[in-house]
Design a protein around this motif. Structure first.
Motif, PDB file in Angstrom:
ATOM      1  N   HIS A  34     -24.246  -1.167  -1.927  1.00  0.00           N
ATOM      2  CA  HIS A  34     -22.946  -0.663  -1.432  1.00  0.00           C
ATOM      3  C   HIS A  34     -22.512   0.479  -2.195  1.00  0.00           C
ATOM      4  N   PHE A  35     -23.069   1.046  -3.196  1.00  0.00           N
ATOM      5  CA  PHE A  35     -22.432   2.173  -4.051  1.00  0.00           C
ATOM      6  C   PHE A  35     -22.075   3.292  -3.040  1.00  0.00           C
ATOM      7  N   ASP A  36     -22.708   3.592  -2.064  1.00  0.00           N
ATOM      8  CA  ASP A  36     -22.498   4.767  -0.959  1.00  0.00           C
ATOM      9  C   ASP A  36     -21.055   4.524  -0.342  1.00  0.00           C
ATOM     10  N   LYS A  37     -20.460   3.460  -0.252  1.00  0.00           N
ATOM     11  CA  LYS A  37     -19.167   3.155   0.214  1.00  0.00           C
ATOM     12  C   LYS A  37     -18.074   3.609  -0.787  1.00  0.00           C
ATOM     13  N   LEU A  38     -18.539   4.216  -2.003  1.00  0.00           N
ATOM     14  CA  LEU A  38     -17.492   4.644  -2.704  1.00  0.00           C
ATOM     15  C   LEU A  38     -16.999   6.200  -2.418  1.00  0.00           C
ATOM     16  N   ASN A  39     -17.897   6.636  -1.425  1.00  0.00           N
ATOM     17  CA  ASN A  39     -17.522   7.979  -0.918  1.00  0.00           C
ATOM     18  C   ASN A  39     -16.566   7.783   0.218  1.00  0.00           C
ATOM     19  N   ARG A  40     -16.036   6.666   0.387  1.00  0.00           N
ATOM     20  CA  ARG A  40     -14.876   6.515   1.518  1.00  0.00           C
ATOM     21  C   ARG A  40     -13.726   7.399   0.996  1.00  0.00           C
ATOM     22  N   GLN A  41     -12.944   8.056   2.132  1.00  0.00           N
ATOM     23  CA  GLN A  41     -11.893   8.929   1.758  1.00  0.00           C
ATOM     24  C   GLN A  41     -10.592   8.238   2.451  1.00  0.00           C
ATOM     25  N   ASN A  42      -9.507   8.351   1.824  1.00  0.00           N
ATOM     26  CA  ASN A  42      -8.346   7.657   2.313  1.00  0.00           C
ATOM     27  C   ASN A  42      -7.672   8.763   3.339  1.00  0.00           C
ATOM     28  N   HIS A  43      -6.144   8.489   3.871  1.00  0.00           N
ATOM     29  CA  HIS A  43      -5.697   9.247   4.867  1.00  0.00           C
ATOM     30  C   HIS A  43      -5.497  10.628   4.585  1.00  0.00           C
ATOM     31  N   VAL A  44      -5.536  11.217   3.228  1.00  0.00           N
ATOM     32  CA  VAL A  44      -5.445  12.486   2.607  1.00  0.00           C
ATOM     33  C   VAL A  44      -6.549  13.046   2.084  1.00  0.00           C
ATOM     34  N   ASN A  46      -8.721  11.815  -0.344  1.00  0.00           N
ATOM     35  CA  ASN A  46      -9.063  11.358  -1.673  1.00  0.00           C
ATOM     36  C   ASN A  46     -10.135  10.010  -1.764  1.00  0.00           C
ATOM     37  N   THR A  47     -11.100  10.251  -2.478  1.00  0.00           N
ATOM     38  CA  THR A  47     -11.942   9.269  -2.701  1.00  0.00           C
ATOM     39  C   THR A  47     -11.358   8.334  -4.007  1.00  0.00           C
ATOM     40  N   ILE A  48     -11.932   7.184  -4.021  1.00  0.00           N
ATOM     41  CA  ILE A  48     -11.731   6.293  -5.216  1.00  0.00           C
ATOM     42  C   ILE A  48     -11.776   7.032  -6.585  1.00  0.00           C
ATOM     43  N   PHE A  49     -12.778   8.143  -6.530  1.00  0.00           N
ATOM     44  CA  PHE A  49     -13.010   8.987  -7.578  1.00  0.00           C
ATOM     45  C   PHE A  49     -11.853  10.219  -8.169  1.00  0.00           C
ATOM     46  N   HIS A  50     -11.249  10.382  -7.022  1.00  0.00           N
ATOM     47  CA  HIS A  50     -10.244  11.376  -6.955  1.00  0.00           C
ATOM     48  C   HIS A  50      -8.880  10.630  -7.803  1.00  0.00           C
ATOM     49  N   GLU A  51      -8.853   9.431  -7.643  1.00  0.00           N
ATOM     50  CA  GLU A  51      -7.703   8.676  -7.992  1.00  0.00           C
ATOM     51  C   GLU A  51      -7.984   8.194  -9.469  1.00  0.00           C
TER      52      GLU A  51
END
Length: 134
Positions: A34-44, A46-51
């Protein structure tokens, strides 16, 4: 809502709320598939990594995310910013230095991709606009 969706909602919330111990624990529990799911982006965009890159408490969640999903380093949000760019915007020196170290081995042309948005705004422009002169 599936258990996996709930897991990622909690992971995102813990990252956004700057709860590094919870984030690290959740990342440890995340199965490799499921590591690939860390690439999901929010409405703007941003990924979880951006945060995680603009967190106030710990560098460790960002390090762990990058270890599990290295592609996060290069992902852009809707403003065409990578996480390194956001660290300059928010004055996060520790994370900035860590991410700058990650790209230091890249050639000059590839480094420019991290230091500039597609609208030609640079991290220097952003740091000055946000009054992060250090």
């Amino acid at each position: 809502m599936t258990a996996l969706q709930l897991f990622f909602d909690v992971l995102h919330a813990a990252t956004f709320a700057n709860i590094p111990d919870l984030v690290l624990g959740l990342l440890e529990d995340l199965p490799d598939r499921h590591f690939d799911k860390l690439n999901r982006q929010n409405h703007v965009g941003n990924t979880i990594f951006h945060e995680a890159a603009i967190s106030n408490r710990s560098l460790e969640p960002a390090k762990k995310m990058l270890q599990k999903a290295p592609g996060l380093l290069c992902m852009r949000n809707h403003l065409r910013e990578m996480a390194l760019f956001r660290t300059a915007h928010y004055g996060k020196r520790k994370v900035f230095n860590f991410l700058a170290g990650k790209i230091s081995g890249y050639d000059e042309e590839n480094q420019k991709l991290f230091l500039r948005r597609t609208d030609k705004t640079t991290i220097l422009h952003m740091a000055i606009l946000a009054h992060h002169f250090g």
